[in-house]
Enzyme design. Structure first.
Site, PDB file in Angstrom:
ATOM      1  N   HIS A   1      44.641  41.307  38.420  1.00 51.16           N
ATOM      2  CA  HIS A   1      43.742  40.322  37.616  1.00 51.16           C
ATOM      3  C   HIS A   1      42.224  40.501  38.321  1.00 51.16           C
ATOM      4  CE1 HIS A   1      42.524  37.059  35.092  1.00 51.16           C
ATOM      5  NE2 HIS A   1      42.303  36.265  36.112  1.00 51.16           N
TER       6      HIS A   1
ATOM      7  N   ASP B   1      46.513  46.187  36.837  1.00 51.48           N
ATOM      8  CA  ASP B   1      45.927  46.399  35.706  1.00 51.48           C
ATOM      9  C   ASP B   1      45.568  47.711  35.250  1.00 51.48           C
ATOM     10  OD1 ASP B   1      45.483  43.835  36.798  1.00 51.48           O
ATOM     11  OD2 ASP B   1      43.503  43.501  35.212  1.00 51.48           O
TER      12      ASP B   1
ATOM     13  N   ASN C   1      46.141  38.070  31.231  1.00 56.82           N
ATOM     14  CA  ASN C   1      45.208  37.376  30.385  1.00 56.82           C
ATOM     15  C   ASN C   1      44.658  38.124  29.085  1.00 56.82           C
ATOM     16  OD1 ASN C   1      43.783  38.824  32.804  1.00 56.82           O
ATOM     17  ND2 ASN C   1      42.096  38.125  31.583  1.00 56.82           N
ATOM     18  N   HIS C   2      44.529  39.862  29.265  1.00 54.83           N
ATOM     19  CA  HIS C   2      44.285  40.331  28.062  1.00 54.83           C
ATOM     20  C   HIS C   2      45.272  40.783  27.231  1.00 54.83           C
ATOM     21  CE1 HIS C   2      40.062  41.892  29.301  1.00 54.83           C
ATOM     22  NE2 HIS C   2      40.285  41.478  30.370  1.00 54.83           N
TER      23      HIS C   2
ATOM     24  N   HIS D   1      50.417  37.452  36.896  1.00 57.06           N
ATOM     25  CA  HIS D   1      49.248  38.188  36.709  1.00 57.06           C
ATOM     26  C   HIS D   1      48.042  37.666  37.585  1.00 57.06           C
ATOM     27  CE1 HIS D   1      46.150  40.743  35.097  1.00 57.06           C
ATOM     28  NE2 HIS D   1      45.438  39.633  34.644  1.00 57.06           N
TER      29      HIS D   1
END
Length: 468
Positions: A375, A132, A193-194, A296
């Site tokens: 994550h 990330d 997920n973002h 991810h």
């Protein structure tokens, strides 16, 4: 719907009030649904007449020649974005015409790619996997400074969550997309997920940032969302490793404490599992197949999933649109857990937590040596668990606390992970001429960390880590 428990009568009281997050239900969720219904982000970039957009005479930023990404353009873009200042909030904004061009080209590229990309490393090659970034341009540029810029010889794979939470998400995304178009066979991007409409609409999200940098140009935001929905979900890294171990169970043998726990009575096994496993020296697997999967979040809740199933996942939508129990949702949102089996995800209240036996079964079924994921922010920046089958890397320093960032390097000769961590500090420096005091960044890097048998303070991410 989420339910949280609050002690409202003191620590010694037995009264517990369960409050439903009504604000989430009645404000955020309906708005997101309405926005999605109105947007129809697929086709946004095709509806923009890019040729009709004029370049203002006072624009001094990088320019695309004939609409093509070149090495000179990427060098200029990186240096141009270095001029963005968080303190003065003076942003170096790429012209919207070039932004639209990059978004359309990268959308067209990803749209014809499968959900799982197979990547074979060349002989004597290497690849750097980063976790990330969350719009932290300073950390991204430091990775390039210490590890080299992307090139046909210097492979990179960025494992999602490159937007939201920090105010330079647009810059990070455009650098990712530009390098992918320049070096499609050496620069790779996974979805996180973002990279999602709902997550982008939250505070400090991409929507807020684009409204500041491209006012009255909401189609740019919709264009980013359209690209996100076509990003790959997984990459399979393979290489012809120099030495293969004949013992395919080498991963399990690293868990030497767990080996003795499993022999005990189920009552004592439960106690020992709880108190000793977090302190187990868990090293990464000695590769035997020459295959590493990069996703991810984590593994799906459904059993018997194969790599072909992941490759066939339909995209062009968000994870919520695919469903809470879909393969896409679990790959983006799930986390590893300490207990065997599949359980509710207590870390996020979304998706599942999967145990060591689930990971072992998945790896053996698909002939994978280990899985690299991101994550979650970790105290050490990286972590190895599930008997060496799960490697987590997070590449943003000081994300929630004073955690270092980390990257992992895989060499084709062995595919054994080597970690580099970087910590970011600040110091004050006064200009001799003007007397003005500047805040500067001081980096502390540790390179070529090999795992072997080791222990980190983040042995249980549900206790030591923060959500990514």
């Amino acid at each position: 719907m989420f339910v949280r428990t609050f002690h409202v009568f003191g620590n010694n009281s037995r009264f517990i009030v369960h409050l439903t997050l009504l604000c989430f239900i009645f404000t955020v969720k309906p708005n997101i649904g309405i926005e999605r219904e109105k947007l129809h982000v697929q086709g946004t970039l095709d509806a923009v007449d890019i040729n009709a957009i004029e370049i203002e005479a006072n624009y001094t930023g990088p320019k695309l020649e004939d609409g093509k990404i070149t090495l000179n353009f990427m060098n200029d873009l990186v240096e141009f974005f270095r001029g963005s200042s968080l303190e003065s909030k003076q942003w170096s904004v790429l012209h919207r015409k070039y932004t639209f061009l990059i978004l359309r080209q990268i959308r067209d590229y990803f749209k014809i790619q499968p959900s799982l990309i197979e990547l074979k490393l060349p002989t004597n090659g290497k690849i750097t996997v980063c976790g990330d970034i969350h719009g932290n341009l300073e950390d991204l540029l430091h990775i390039f400074d210490m590890n080299g810029l992307p090139s046909p010889e210097n492979y990179y794979l960025f494992n999602g969550n490159f937007v939201n939470r920090q105010p330079l998400s647009v810059e990070c995304a455009l650098i990712y997309f530009g390098y992918k178009l320049l070096y499609p066979g050496a620069f790779f991007i996974n979805r996180g997920n973002h990279e999602d409409i709902k997550e982008s609409l939250k505070q400090y999200g991409l929507a807020e940032e684009i409204q500041t940098k491209y006012p009255e140009n909401e189609k740019i935001l919709h264009g980013f969302w359209e690209v996100f929905q076509w990003l790959p979900l997984a990459h399979l890294i393979s290489a012809k490793i120099a030495v293969k171990s004949e013992d395919t169970s080498s991963c399990q043998k690293e868990n030497f404490i767990g080996k003795y726990i499993d022999k005990g009575h189920r009552f004592y096994k439960k106690i020992l599992n709880k108190w000793l496993n977090p302190f187990n020296w868990s090293g990464a697997c000695a590769p035997t197949h020459g295959r590493v999967l990069v996703i991810h979040g984590g593994l799906p809740s459904k059993g018997n999933v194969t790599l072909e199933d992941i490759k066939q996942i339909k995209r062009g939508c968000d994870a919520l649109d695919a469903g809470h129990t879909s393969l896409m949702f679990d790959i983006l949102w799930s986390d590893p857990g300490r207990l065997d089996g599949v359980h509710q995800n207590k870390l996020r209240y979304a998706s599942i937590q999967f145990g060591p036996n689930v990971t072992e079964s998945f790896c053996e079924r698909n002939k994978i040596d280990f899985i690299i994921r991101s994550h979650i922010a970790l105290p050490d920046g990286y972590h190895v668990e599930h008997n060496g089958r799960i490697v987590t890397v997070f590449s943003t320093a000081n994300h929630h606390t004073e955690n270092p960032g980390a990257i992992v390097v895989l060499e084709s000769s062995s595919l054994e992970p080597r970690f580099t961590t970087f910590a970011r500090g600040t110091y004050l420096k006064q200009c001799n001429t003007t007397g003005r005091v500047f805040t500067l960044t001081r980096w502390s890097d540790k390179k070529n960390i090999r795992v072997g048998r080791y222990w980190t303070s983040s042995a249980d991410p549900t206790r030591g880590g923060q959500r990514g």
